[in-house]
Design a protein around this motif. Structure first.
Motif, PDB file in Angstrom:
ATOM      1  N   LYS A 146      76.128  24.667  29.398  1.00 43.08           N
ATOM      2  CA  LYS A 146      76.866  25.922  29.579  1.00 43.08           C
ATOM      3  C   LYS A 146      78.101  25.937  28.683  1.00 43.08           C
ATOM      4  O   LYS A 146      78.442  26.964  28.068  1.00 43.08           O
ATOM      5  CB  LYS A 146      77.276  26.087  31.046  1.00 43.08           C
ATOM      6  CG  LYS A 146      78.084  27.364  31.324  1.00 43.08           C
ATOM      7  CD  LYS A 146      77.335  28.626  30.904  1.00 43.08           C
ATOM      8  CE  LYS A 146      77.964  29.897  31.471  1.00 43.08           C
ATOM      9  NZ  LYS A 146      79.336  30.131  30.981  1.00 43.08           N
TER      10      LYS A 146
ATOM     11  N   THR B 281      72.361  35.601  27.978  1.00 42.30           N
ATOM     12  CA  THR B 281      72.800  34.839  26.807  1.00 42.30           C
ATOM     13  C   THR B 281      71.839  35.033  25.641  1.00 42.30           C
ATOM     14  O   THR B 281      72.216  35.566  24.599  1.00 42.30           O
ATOM     15  CB  THR B 281      72.904  33.337  27.143  1.00 42.30           C
ATOM     16  OG1 THR B 281      73.856  33.147  28.189  1.00 42.30           O
ATOM     17  CG2 THR B 281      73.339  32.546  25.923  1.00 42.30           C
TER      18      THR B 281
ATOM     19  N   PRO C 120      82.544  20.315  26.399  1.00 40.83           N
ATOM     20  CA  PRO C 120      82.075  21.599  26.913  1.00 40.83           C
ATOM     21  C   PRO C 120      83.184  22.564  27.328  1.00 40.83           C
ATOM     22  O   PRO C 120      82.891  23.655  27.813  1.00 40.83           O
ATOM     23  CB  PRO C 120      81.269  21.180  28.153  1.00 40.83           C
ATOM     24  CG  PRO C 120      82.003  19.983  28.662  1.00 40.83           C
ATOM     25  CD  PRO C 120      82.539  19.271  27.445  1.00 40.83           C
TER      26      PRO C 120
ATOM     27  N   SER D 109      70.636  26.200  37.642  1.00 43.59           N
ATOM     28  CA  SER D 109      71.272  26.587  36.392  1.00 43.59           C
ATOM     29  C   SER D 109      71.186  25.442  35.389  1.00 43.59           C
ATOM     30  O   SER D 109      70.448  24.468  35.584  1.00 43.59           O
ATOM     31  CB  SER D 109      72.738  26.965  36.659  1.00 43.59           C
ATOM     32  OG  SER D 109      73.356  27.483  35.512  1.00 43.59           O
ATOM     33  N   THR D 110      71.932  25.575  34.312  1.00 36.61           N
ATOM     34  CA  THR D 110      71.998  24.555  33.277  1.00 36.61           C
ATOM     35  C   THR D 110      73.026  23.487  33.656  1.00 36.61           C
ATOM     36  O   THR D 110      73.956  23.758  34.410  1.00 36.61           O
ATOM     37  CB  THR D 110      72.432  25.164  31.936  1.00 36.61           C
ATOM     38  OG1 THR D 110      73.793  25.606  32.057  1.00 36.61           O
ATOM     39  CG2 THR D 110      71.566  26.342  31.537  1.00 36.61           C
TER      40      THR D 110
ATOM     41  N   TRP E 299      78.404  24.328  25.844  1.00 34.66           N
ATOM     42  CA  TRP E 299      77.943  24.514  24.459  1.00 34.66           C
ATOM     43  C   TRP E 299      77.752  26.001  24.170  1.00 34.66           C
ATOM     44  O   TRP E 299      78.173  26.500  23.120  1.00 34.66           O
ATOM     45  CB  TRP E 299      76.645  23.743  24.244  1.00 34.66           C
ATOM     46  CG  TRP E 299      76.097  23.798  22.853  1.00 34.66           C
ATOM     47  CD1 TRP E 299      76.427  22.979  21.804  1.00 34.66           C
ATOM     48  CD2 TRP E 299      75.116  24.708  22.345  1.00 34.66           C
ATOM     49  NE1 TRP E 299      75.716  23.320  20.673  1.00 34.66           N
ATOM     50  CE2 TRP E 299      74.904  24.384  20.979  1.00 34.66           C
ATOM     51  CE3 TRP E 299      74.401  25.760  22.891  1.00 34.66           C
ATOM     52  CZ2 TRP E 299      73.996  25.074  20.173  1.00 34.66           C
ATOM     53  CZ3 TRP E 299      73.498  26.457  22.099  1.00 34.66           C
ATOM     54  CH2 TRP E 299      73.315  26.109  20.754  1.00 34.66           C
ATOM     55  N   ILE E 300      77.157  26.707  25.118  1.00 29.18           N
ATOM     56  CA  ILE E 300      76.965  28.147  24.954  1.00 29.18           C
ATOM     57  C   ILE E 300      78.315  28.863  24.881  1.00 29.18           C
ATOM     58  O   ILE E 300      78.539  29.700  24.001  1.00 29.18           O
ATOM     59  CB  ILE E 300      76.109  28.703  26.104  1.00 29.18           C
ATOM     60  CG1 ILE E 300      74.672  28.188  25.990  1.00 29.18           C
ATOM     61  CG2 ILE E 300      76.133  30.228  26.118  1.00 29.18           C
ATOM     62  CD1 ILE E 300      73.840  28.433  27.229  1.00 29.18           C
ATOM     63  N   ASP E 301      79.215  28.532  25.810  1.00 31.51           N
ATOM     64  CA  ASP E 301      80.525  29.193  25.836  1.00 31.51           C
ATOM     65  C   ASP E 301      81.246  29.061  24.502  1.00 31.51           C
ATOM     66  O   ASP E 301      81.897  30.009  24.038  1.00 31.51           O
ATOM     67  CB  ASP E 301      81.403  28.579  26.928  1.00 31.51           C
ATOM     68  CG  ASP E 301      80.960  28.922  28.328  1.00 31.51           C
ATOM     69  OD1 ASP E 301      80.131  29.843  28.482  1.00 31.51           O
ATOM     70  OD2 ASP E 301      81.429  28.266  29.273  1.00 31.51           O
TER      71      ASP E 301
ATOM     72  N   ALA F 122      76.403  21.494  33.121  1.00 30.76           N
ATOM     73  CA  ALA F 122      77.675  22.053  32.664  1.00 30.76           C
ATOM     74  C   ALA F 122      77.880  21.859  31.164  1.00 30.76           C
ATOM     75  O   ALA F 122      78.456  22.727  30.488  1.00 30.76           O
ATOM     76  CB  ALA F 122      78.830  21.411  33.439  1.00 30.76           C
TER      77      ALA F 122
ATOM     78  N   LEU G 239      70.725  33.099  31.677  1.00 32.97           N
ATOM     79  CA  LEU G 239      70.426  32.440  30.409  1.00 32.97           C
ATOM     80  C   LEU G 239      69.411  33.234  29.593  1.00 32.97           C
ATOM     81  O   LEU G 239      69.630  33.505  28.401  1.00 32.97           O
ATOM     82  CB  LEU G 239      69.899  31.029  30.674  1.00 32.97           C
ATOM     83  CG  LEU G 239      69.461  30.227  29.463  1.00 32.97           C
ATOM     84  CD1 LEU G 239      70.630  29.990  28.494  1.00 32.97           C
ATOM     85  CD2 LEU G 239      68.866  28.888  29.889  1.00 32.97           C
TER      86      LEU G 239
END
Length: 238
Positions: A110, A172, A46, A104-105, A112-114, A107, A168
């Motif tokens: 998060k 996002t 991540p 939140s999600t 994976w999104i980043d 880590a 999110l």
């Protein structure tokens, strides 16, 4: 329809993991193509870093988003990002399935999104919201948590959970162009009886069965409502 389920729970026997399995089964039975990214099972990295690029545009100073754009055009993204980005661009529907960690999600999701919502491929410049790189795709967020539903209402001690998930849902998913379904919440899961859990799972199945008919998208900005500075235009008086 092509469905990507991104699942982030450390316990394979969890209720959240059972929701992931139920979604795979339901979408497959409906005739859809399904891919799953089980982030903990994959040991997904991540951490966004300069190592995400096989060749840097600027080897002396890493501006991550600019390096993403360069890597998209040059084909030099790290292989794990390229694999996940390929799934993201492939899908018509993205399902993010996870437990709430500190409003939140987890880590790992998060991260994976980043790393996977790559500048130049999913957004960039003024390619966001209804002009984003992922316009035409849909997204559904499904979460589990220990809190009770009444604790998260307008009068509840925590306030609406949807507000807490705005980074999110809007920052996002909406930002990159997704049409966002209202989230699905599995409330108070660790403390429910087996029969109560079965009821939640049936509600999840019912939601998946009717998903194709939903049109009540989570509201997102429309760029035509804003001027060149991205400041809201005044509505014309009737």
């Amino acid at each position: 329809m092509k469905v990507l389920i991104v699942h982030a729970h450390p316990e394979p026997k969890s209720f959240s993991s059972a929701m992931k399995n139920t979604a795979v089964e339901a979408f497959t039975q409906q005739g859809h193509s399904v891919q799953v990214s089980d982030l903990y099972a994959m040991h997904f990295n991540p951490v966004a870093s300069a190592d995400d690029f096989q060749k840097r545009a600027n080897p002396d100073y890493c501006v991550y988003a600019l390096e993403q754009r360069h890597a998209v055009s040059a084909g030099t993204l790290s292989q794990d990002i390229q694999d996940e980005l390929g799934k993201l661009l492939w899908c018509d529907l993205l399902v993010l399935n996870f437990p709430i960690f500190w409003y939140s999600t987890p880590a790992i999701l998060k991260g994976w999104i980043d790393r996977v919502f790559v500048s130049g491929a999913t957004y960039g410049g003024k390619r966001f919201y209804d002009r984003g790189g992922l316009v035409g795709k849909r997204a559904l967020v499904s979460v589990t948590l220990g809190g009770q539903e009444h604790m998260f209402g307008e009068q509840g001690v925590h306030g609406p959970l949807e507000d807490m998930l705005k980074p999110l849902l809007q920052g996002t998913l909406g930002y990159t162009g997704f049409s966002v379904h209202p989230p699905f919440f599995g409330w108070h899961i660790p403390y429910l009886s087996d029969s109560e859990r079965a009821s939640v799972m049936q509600a999840w199945r019912n939601r998946l069965a009717g998903l194709h008919e939903e049109r009540n998208w989570w509201p997102q900005p429309t760029l035509d409502d804003f001027d060149e500075r991205l400041y809201r235009l005044r509505k014309q008086q009737p």
